[in-house]
Design an enzyme around this catalytic site. Structure first.
Site: not given
Ligand code: XIL
Length: 364
Positions: A272, A206, A242, A274, A165
Site C-alpha cells: 500500500e 498485512n 505508508h 504512499d 493489522e
C-alpha cells in the site's frame, strides 16, 4: 542505437500487454519486471467508493493511465472487498463494488491482490455491535465470511490479505473483537479457512510500520512462526508502507526488515505504498519524498524475496491521506494535473538498480 533497443524492450513485455489490449509502453511495471519483480501495481477504487466525490472530468485520463498505459501490472481494490461491503449484514453477501475493480483487472491481464478478509477496521457494524459473541459463534462467523468471500474470488487472486493489522506498535496483539473473544486462534482460523477454499492463492499477513526493524516487525515474524509451527499455510507478509517524506527510514533499514521476513520463509510485497508530506508540496519535501520512494522500492528490488510493489492509488486526488492525516497529502506519483512527481523518477531509478551499493550481493 535507440530504435533497436526500444524494439527489444517491447518484445520482452509480458504477454498481457503484448496481446493488443494494453499499449506497449515502458512503464513502471516494465522496469519492475526487468528488475526481477512480478509486478509494479496501483490500488484503485470503484468510482462510487472514491474518497473524493466528483472530479469526473479526470476519469478518462485516470482510466487510461490505470488500465492502458502499461505503468501497472497489478491492482488491489482499495475498498470493495472489505467486510463492511461484502457482508454488511450477517449472512448477506454483496460483491458488487469488489467486482468492479477485480473484473477490470482480469480483463487487463493484471495480477490481482485481494484485500482484506479479517480486519478490525471497516468491519461490518453487526460484528462489533454484537456483545454476546462466544468463541463458537465468532468462529462460525469468521469461517462463513472467509469461506464465502474467498470462494467468490477463487482462482482470481494472486494473493489474499487474510489478516490485516492484528498488531500494536509494540508487537503485542491489537484488542480487536476477534482477539478479545478468540485470542490468536482467530488468525489461525482465518488462514486455515482461506487455504482450504483457495489453495492456490498466496496467503498474506498485512500491516503498516513493518518497513524498518523494531518491535512490530518482531510481532509479525511471531505470527509467521506461529502459523508455520501449526502447519498452517502462510506465504507472505505485506508491508503496507505508508511512509512520511520528512522522516523516512534508510535503504539499509528497509533491506534489514525485508530480509528478516524472508528469513522466516515467506515472500514479501509492498502492498500500500504512499509517502505523505506536509502540504503544500515544495521542492524540498518533494525531494524528501523522492528519496523515501527510492529507498523502499530500491530495498524491494535488492532482496530476492520481495516480489512486487503496489502504490495505494496513483493519483493524488484519490488518495486517502488528506482525509485521515490533517495537513498532509500529495503522497502518490501523479499530481492533480496528471504530471508526475519527482518521486516517479526516483522509483524508475530504484527499479533500474540505481540504489545498488557496489559489492552488495544482488537480489539475495
Ligand atoms: C483505506 C482506503 O484507502 C480508504 O478509502 C478507506 O476510507 C479507509 O481505508 N490500511 C489498509 C487499507 O489496509 O485498507 C486502508 O485503506 C489504509 C490503511
Amino acid at each position: 542505437m535507440h530504435v533497436p533497443s526500444l524494439l527489444l524492450a517491447a518484445a520482452s513485455l509480458p504477454l498481457a500487454f503484448a496481446g493488443g489490449k494494453g499499449q506497449e509502453k515502458k512503464g513502471l511495471d516494465f522496469y519492475a519486471k526487468k528488475a526481477g519483480l512480478k509486478y509494479f501495481g496501483a490500488a484503485t477504487d470503484s468510482p462510487g467508493q472514491r474518497e473524493r466525490a466528483g472530479h469526473e472530468d479526470a476519469y478518462a485520463k485516470y482510466d487510461q493511465i490505470m488500465w492502458k498505459s502499461g505503468e501497472f501490472g497489478q491492482t488491489t481494490p482499495t475498498n470493495g472487498q472489505k467486510w463492511l461491503f461484502v457482508e454488511p449484514q450477517q449472512g448477506v453477501f454483496n460483491y458488487t463494488e469488489g467486482e468492479i475493480v477485480t473484473s477490470k483487472a482480469q480483463k487487463a491481464g493484471m495480477y490481482l491482490r485481494c484485500h482484506a478478509l479479517v480486519w478490525h477496521s471497516q468491519l461490518a457494524p453487526w460484528v462489533e455491535a454484537k456483545t454476546d459473541w462466544t468463541p463458537e459463534t465468532l468462529r462460525a462467523a469468521i469461517v462463513s465470511h472467509v469461506t464465502k468471500v474467498a470462494r467468490h474470488w477463487k482462482g482470481k487472486c494472486y494473493a489474499w490479505d487474510v489478516v490485516n493489522e492484528a498488531l500494536n506498535e509494540d508487537g503485542t496483539y491489537r484488542e480487536s473483537v476477534f482477539y478479545k473473544v478468540l485470542g490468536e486462534e482467530y488468525i489461525k482460523l482465518a488462514f486455515q479457512t482461506a487455504a482450504k477454499v483457495d489453495p492456490k492463492a498466496k496467503l498474506y499477513y498485512n500491516d503498516y510500520n513493518l518497513e524498518s526493524p523494531g518491535a512490530k516487525v518482531e510481532g509479525a515474524k511471531r505470527i509467521v512462526k506461529m502459523l508455520k509451527a501449526a502447519h498452517i499455510k502462510i506465504d507472505g507478509v505485506g508491508l503496507q508502507a505508508h511512509l512520511i517524506a520528512e522522516q523516512h527510514p534508510t535503504l539499509d533499514q528497509h533491506i534489514d526488515a525485508i530480509k528478516g521476513f524472508v528469513g522466516t520463509g515467506v515472500e514479501v510485497a509492498l502492498t500500500e505504498l504512499d509517502v505523505r508530506l506536509k502540504t503544500p508540496a515544495t521542492a524540498a519535501n518533494l525531494a524528501q519524498q523522492k528519496e523515501a520512494y527510492k529507498n523502499i522500492v530500491g530495498a524491494c528490488v535488492q532482496v530476492k524475496g520481495c516480489i512486487g510493489v503496489t502504490i495505494w492509488d496513483f493519483y493524488d486526488p484519490f488518495s486517502w491521506v488528506p482525509y485521515v492525516f490533517e495537513g498532509e497529502g500529495a503522497p502518490l506519483l501523479w499530481f492533480e494535473d496528471f504530471s508526475t512527481h519527482p518521486a516517479y523518477d526516483g522509483v524508475v531509478e530504484a527499479l533500474t538498480n540505481k540504489t545498488r551499493t557496489p559489492g552488495r550481493p544482488w537480489r539475495t
